[in-house]
Design an enzyme around this catalytic site. Structure first.
Site, PDB file in Angstrom:
ATOM      1  CG  HIS A   1      -3.040  -6.326   6.762  1.00 51.36           C
ATOM      2  ND1 HIS A   1      -3.806  -5.961   5.173  1.00 51.36           N
ATOM      3  CD2 HIS A   1      -4.026  -5.932   7.403  1.00 51.36           C
ATOM      4  CE1 HIS A   1      -5.006  -5.522   5.406  1.00 51.36           C
ATOM      5  NE2 HIS A   1      -5.188  -5.360   6.767  1.00 51.36           N
TER       6      HIS A   1
ATOM      7  CG  HIS B   1      -5.991  -7.376  11.763  1.00 50.76           C
ATOM      8  ND1 HIS B   1      -6.363  -6.049  11.828  1.00 50.76           N
ATOM      9  CD2 HIS B   1      -6.463  -7.787  10.637  1.00 50.76           C
ATOM     10  CE1 HIS B   1      -6.460  -5.602  10.706  1.00 50.76           C
ATOM     11  NE2 HIS B   1      -6.850  -6.640   9.857  1.00 50.76           N
TER      12      HIS B   1
ATOM     13  CD1 TRP C   1      -0.886   3.874   3.540  1.00 48.63           C
ATOM     14  CD2 TRP C   1      -0.319   2.538   5.272  1.00 48.63           C
ATOM     15  NE1 TRP C   1      -1.860   2.906   3.822  1.00 48.63           N
ATOM     16  CE2 TRP C   1      -1.464   2.024   4.792  1.00 48.63           C
ATOM     17  CE3 TRP C   1       0.500   1.836   6.303  1.00 48.63           C
ATOM     18  CZ2 TRP C   1      -2.171   1.050   5.567  1.00 48.63           C
ATOM     19  CZ3 TRP C   1      -0.320   0.934   7.014  1.00 48.63           C
ATOM     20  CH2 TRP C   1      -1.481   0.364   6.552  1.00 48.63           C
TER      21      TRP C   1
END
Lengths: 319, 319
Positions: free
Chosen positions: A258, A260, A156
């Site tokens: 990643h 946030h 994904w």
């Protein structure tokens, strides 16, 4: 668990009265007298709630209890001689009391799920958590081999990076394959209320699995995310950098690097000091010492059900 | 901010009774009858608490009220016919009730600060928050001079260190004036439920105001607190190190160095990554670089009402 319409409610009231007239068996729901506790599933002292697994006439049931918030409309009843005090402590200008409020201002909200299935029980059952202070040796010998064994699909993530999904949701992109990233709203945010702003920057490089892999060669990438990310959010949503938090999870929930971005007003889950690492701190630590995140011990939490917990348990870490 | 010793408590009781016999004026602390509400400073429906600005005999006072958590030790009293229910909704397997618990299971914790200054009022007043990434220059030029101007009394801390108050609550002491500390339960913990365990280690040295003052000369102090603190908690409460968090606030709420010990299961306020610094990280960072906390930028939050916010605003930081 929604409100019924009035008609149905009236039906129920009539039916209940009838039952009540005929027999006393319905009385069990006027109090908690006929309920047997099987297990405390969870409680939360900050939110003042309690989840119980119980049996009612032999059937599994969940009882949820929650203290009610103070109501700004009843202040004058609350601050009156009907609220009694018992002093428990005094020091200088501070004193504490055990207070008893008038009954009607201190109700508790109770919810009953009956009969309850195993799924209901799991939903409310607390997972025990444990802190691990992971040294570099523990990372090399336990965590890293465990992660390599696992084949969690992150297709994904690649779909996003390859524009096969969610491309209409992209807020900003720096397309550089080495130092670039895609910024898009997190699933948890509805893109409406700015005080709940939550975006994620996903890097194009596939070589950084977590914080542990970062060194000085990633400074251009990290600075890019920090500055271009803040700028894109200011431009797109009008939210200033002084209203934002930028951070990385360790352990992350998926192993593709990643970052946030959340609004300061958001009580974001996963912003605890034993999970969140501020992007500014990461940049500065790597600047101080290129192999900071390879050398340093890192504290993180695991839950009883996590595979990593079991791995560490096998090593005797929790004895 | 803390428990009195028994003798003092008895004195007070006697004094109170005497006063009560002589006049009625002391009655105000047996109930909230003689308290006038000036303003609701804040409330929190998730945490079920309420902060009021009040007047007591003309003096400003802060009244804090907080519903108490459920106590796992009183479950059988809670789930009994003494807890009465009034149905508010029913749909399929779900039903909700307004419950009334036995009095003693549903106390409210009240804290009184009297007389209260404007600083106390600001502390509890609802506020917008802002993130500051404080460089070493900003610390030297803005934060430090501001703190030096302020004269927030920490007499209550000295009362503890000098055994003038709360000496009966001490869980552990290392009496060394340089590397020693006193460990005692935080006000927020009732010493009963282990999952809510919250203790504070207050250092004997009066020279460390905050994280910013720490360097390699403090490693013996910090290691002492970490290891002796964890050991004392294991011995006294049977809670293992893997169930504990040890951390320091920046900015702290009072500028005398102290370390928080909380249970992992406690959703402790102030454990966010932009306020809490893990003790293990602090020790390791100082070991890497003695002046780590003098050189490093540190992110922290300020609220609109904080003097420090105003100082930074004057410098144009938030533009």
């Amino acid at each position: 668990m929604a409100a019924m319409n009035e008609e149905k409610a009236m039906d129920l009231v009539t039916k209940k009265r009838k039952l009540h007239d005929e027999e006393e068996s319905d009385d069990k729901f006027n109090n908690l007298g006929n309920i047997e506790i099987v297990e405390v599933l969870n409680d939360n002292s900050r939110e003042k709630c309690l989840f119980l697994h119980t049996k009612i006439s032999g059937e599994d049931a969940v009882v949820l209890m929650e203290k009610t918030p103070f109501d700004r409309n009843t202040m004058t009843q609350l601050v009156s001689e009907d609220t009694t005090l018992k002093e428990t402590l005094k020091n200088d200008i501070y004193s504490t009391y055990e207070a008893q409020l008038p009954h009607h201002l201190n109700a508790v909200k109770a919810t009953l799920i009956c009969p309850a299935t195993e799924k209901h029980l799991s939903k409310y059952r607390q997972q025990k958590t444990f802190a691990i202070c992971e040294t570099k040796e523990m990372y090399e010998n336990v965590t890293k081999p465990y992660l390599q064994e696992q084949k969690f699909s992150i297709q994904w993530v690649y779909n996003i990076l390859d524009k096969k999904s969610e491309s209409d949701r992209i807020v900003f992109e720096d397309a550089c394959p080495k130092d670039g990233f895609i910024l898009l709203p997190d699933m948890k945010w509805n893109r409406k209320e700015l005080s709940q702003l939550y975006l994620v920057a996903i890097v194009h490089t596939r070589e950084v699995l977590s914080l542990r892999d970062l060194n000085h060669t990633h400074l251009p990438l990290l600075n890019n995310i920090l500055h271009k990310g803040m700028e894109a959010i200011r431009k797109e949503f009008g939210v200033k950098p002084s209203k934002l938090r930028m951070y990385v999870h360790y352990q992350p929930s998926y192993h593709h690097f990643h970052v946030h971005f959340t609004h300061l007003a958001l009580d974001a889950p996963g912003f605890e000091a034993d999970r969140a690492h501020l992007l500014q701190d990461i940049i500065e630590n790597i600047t101080i010492k290129s192999d900071y995140y390879q050398q340093k011990s890192i504290v993180f939490k695991v839950r009883e059900c996590d595979g990593l917990y079991l791995k560490y348990k096998e090593t005797g870490y929790f004895d």
